[in-house]
Design an enzyme around this catalytic site. Structure first.
Site, PDB file in Angstrom:
ATOM      1  N   THR A  12    -118.160 -11.488 -18.602  1.00 31.17           N
ATOM      2  CA  THR A  12    -117.733 -12.226 -17.423  1.00 31.17           C
ATOM      3  C   THR A  12    -118.727 -13.354 -17.244  1.00 31.17           C
ATOM      4  O   THR A  12    -119.755 -13.386 -17.900  1.00 31.17           O
ATOM      5  CB  THR A  12    -117.679 -11.338 -16.162  1.00 31.17           C
ATOM      6  OG1 THR A  12    -116.798 -11.940 -15.226  1.00 31.17           O
ATOM      7  CG2 THR A  12    -119.022 -11.169 -15.508  1.00 31.17           C
ATOM      8  N   LYS A  44    -114.064 -11.201  -8.963  1.00 31.83           N
ATOM      9  CA  LYS A  44    -115.439 -10.732  -9.121  1.00 31.83           C
ATOM     10  C   LYS A  44    -116.404 -11.383  -8.140  1.00 31.83           C
ATOM     11  O   LYS A  44    -117.611 -11.162  -8.214  1.00 31.83           O
ATOM     12  CB  LYS A  44    -115.905 -10.977 -10.551  1.00 31.83           C
ATOM     13  CG  LYS A  44    -115.014 -10.317 -11.588  1.00 31.83           C
ATOM     14  CD  LYS A  44    -115.406 -10.755 -12.973  1.00 31.83           C
ATOM     15  CE  LYS A  44    -114.303 -10.543 -13.956  1.00 31.83           C
ATOM     16  NZ  LYS A  44    -114.548 -11.217 -15.214  1.00 31.83           N
ATOM     17  N   GLY A  58    -121.275 -11.986  -6.091  1.00 32.87           N
ATOM     18  CA  GLY A  58    -120.531 -12.008  -7.341  1.00 32.87           C
ATOM     19  C   GLY A  58    -121.156 -10.996  -8.279  1.00 32.87           C
ATOM     20  O   GLY A  58    -122.362 -10.778  -8.243  1.00 32.87           O
ATOM     21  N   SER A 137    -121.808 -12.691 -19.645  1.00 27.45           N
ATOM     22  CA  SER A 137    -121.815 -13.126 -21.042  1.00 27.45           C
ATOM     23  C   SER A 137    -121.802 -14.643 -21.185  1.00 27.45           C
ATOM     24  O   SER A 137    -122.373 -15.178 -22.131  1.00 27.45           O
ATOM     25  CB  SER A 137    -120.625 -12.525 -21.786  1.00 27.45           C
ATOM     26  OG  SER A 137    -119.418 -12.938 -21.188  1.00 27.45           O
ATOM     27  N   ALA A 168    -116.185 -21.340 -19.896  1.00 31.70           N
ATOM     28  CA  ALA A 168    -114.893 -20.790 -20.345  1.00 31.70           C
ATOM     29  C   ALA A 168    -114.481 -21.383 -21.691  1.00 31.70           C
ATOM     30  O   ALA A 168    -113.828 -20.712 -22.487  1.00 31.70           O
ATOM     31  CB  ALA A 168    -113.816 -21.023 -19.297  1.00 31.70           C
ATOM     32  N   CYS A 171    -117.423 -19.401 -24.161  1.00 34.23           N
ATOM     33  CA  CYS A 171    -117.529 -17.941 -24.183  1.00 34.23           C
ATOM     34  C   CYS A 171    -116.135 -17.311 -24.231  1.00 34.23           C
ATOM     35  O   CYS A 171    -115.338 -17.525 -23.319  1.00 34.23           O
ATOM     36  CB  CYS A 171    -118.292 -17.441 -22.952  1.00 34.23           C
ATOM     37  SG  CYS A 171    -118.412 -15.645 -22.861  1.00 34.23           S
ATOM     38  N   THR A 174    -114.862 -15.246 -21.126  1.00 41.06           N
ATOM     39  CA  THR A 174    -114.778 -15.958 -19.846  1.00 41.06           C
ATOM     40  C   THR A 174    -113.501 -16.782 -19.848  1.00 41.06           C
ATOM     41  O   THR A 174    -113.193 -17.429 -20.841  1.00 41.06           O
ATOM     42  CB  THR A 174    -116.005 -16.884 -19.673  1.00 41.06           C
ATOM     43  OG1 THR A 174    -117.196 -16.105 -19.737  1.00 41.06           O
ATOM     44  CG2 THR A 174    -115.964 -17.638 -18.362  1.00 41.06           C
TER      45      THR A 174
END
Length: 185
Positions: A12, A44, A58, A137, A168, A171, A174
């Site tokens: 995440t 989250k 978060g 991550s 995003a 990763c 994500t």
């Protein structure tokens, strides 16, 4: 059970950016099991209001573990109204010393609009340098992007959103489905 037998939950990205009297916490919505996306719209980042004092939190890591920590944080905040730093330290102490809590695999970014903190299972309560915190991550990707954007953007929210978009893109754990919460100090 080994990693090859059961791939486990992974990934995440959560970022917190403090600028201009406001703190923004943003998180992606992807939940992965090994190389499979289980859910793309998880929430989250949450707003807590224990005792009428607003806090945004978060989490990265195991969802059940994170919810356990959020409940414990709320209890600490109710016991120390308006004192996020103190509540965070009390949570970290419990997390470090309680045999049940020690097994929890999650990290938190929390803010009350004045202070921005990272709370870890190692007993750490960290106030990050440069008014930016990132976990998960894709956290290092988001952190690097936000640091690069910090001087050119005037508001915390565009920094957080752009940093999350960059994370995003890099990763695989994500995604771009963001939950964004802001709070003023």
């Amino acid at each position: 059970m080994s990693e090859t037998e059961f791939p486990g939950w992974h990934g995440t990205t959560i970022i917190g950016v403090k600028k201009g009297g406001k703190v923004v916490v943003a998180g992606d919505g992807q939940v992965s099991l090994g190389q499979t996306v289980i859910k793309g719209t998880a929430r989250k980042v949450r707003r807590l209001s224990p005792g009428g004092h607003e806090v945004v939190a978060g989490f990265a890591g195991s969802t059940a573990d994170a919810f356990t920590l959020l409940e414990r944080l709320e209890a600490k905040l109710e016991a120390t109204p308006g004192q996020l730093s103190r509540a965070a330290v009390e949570l970290a102490k419990d997390w470090r010393t309680d045999k049940y809590l020690q097994k929890l695999e999650a990290m938190l970014i929390v803010t009350d609009g004045d202070v921005l903190l990272v709370i870890t299972g190692a007993g750490d309560v960290l106030e990050p340098e440069h008014n930016i915190a990132a976990i998960g991550s894709g956290g290092n990707f988001a952190l690097a992007a936000a640091r690069g954007l910090y001087e050119t953007e005037t508001d915390a929210e565009p920094i957080a959103r752009k940093a999350m978009a960059i994370a995003a893109d890099i990763c695989v754990y994500t995604n771009g489905n963001l939950t964004v919460e802001s709070i003023s100090g």
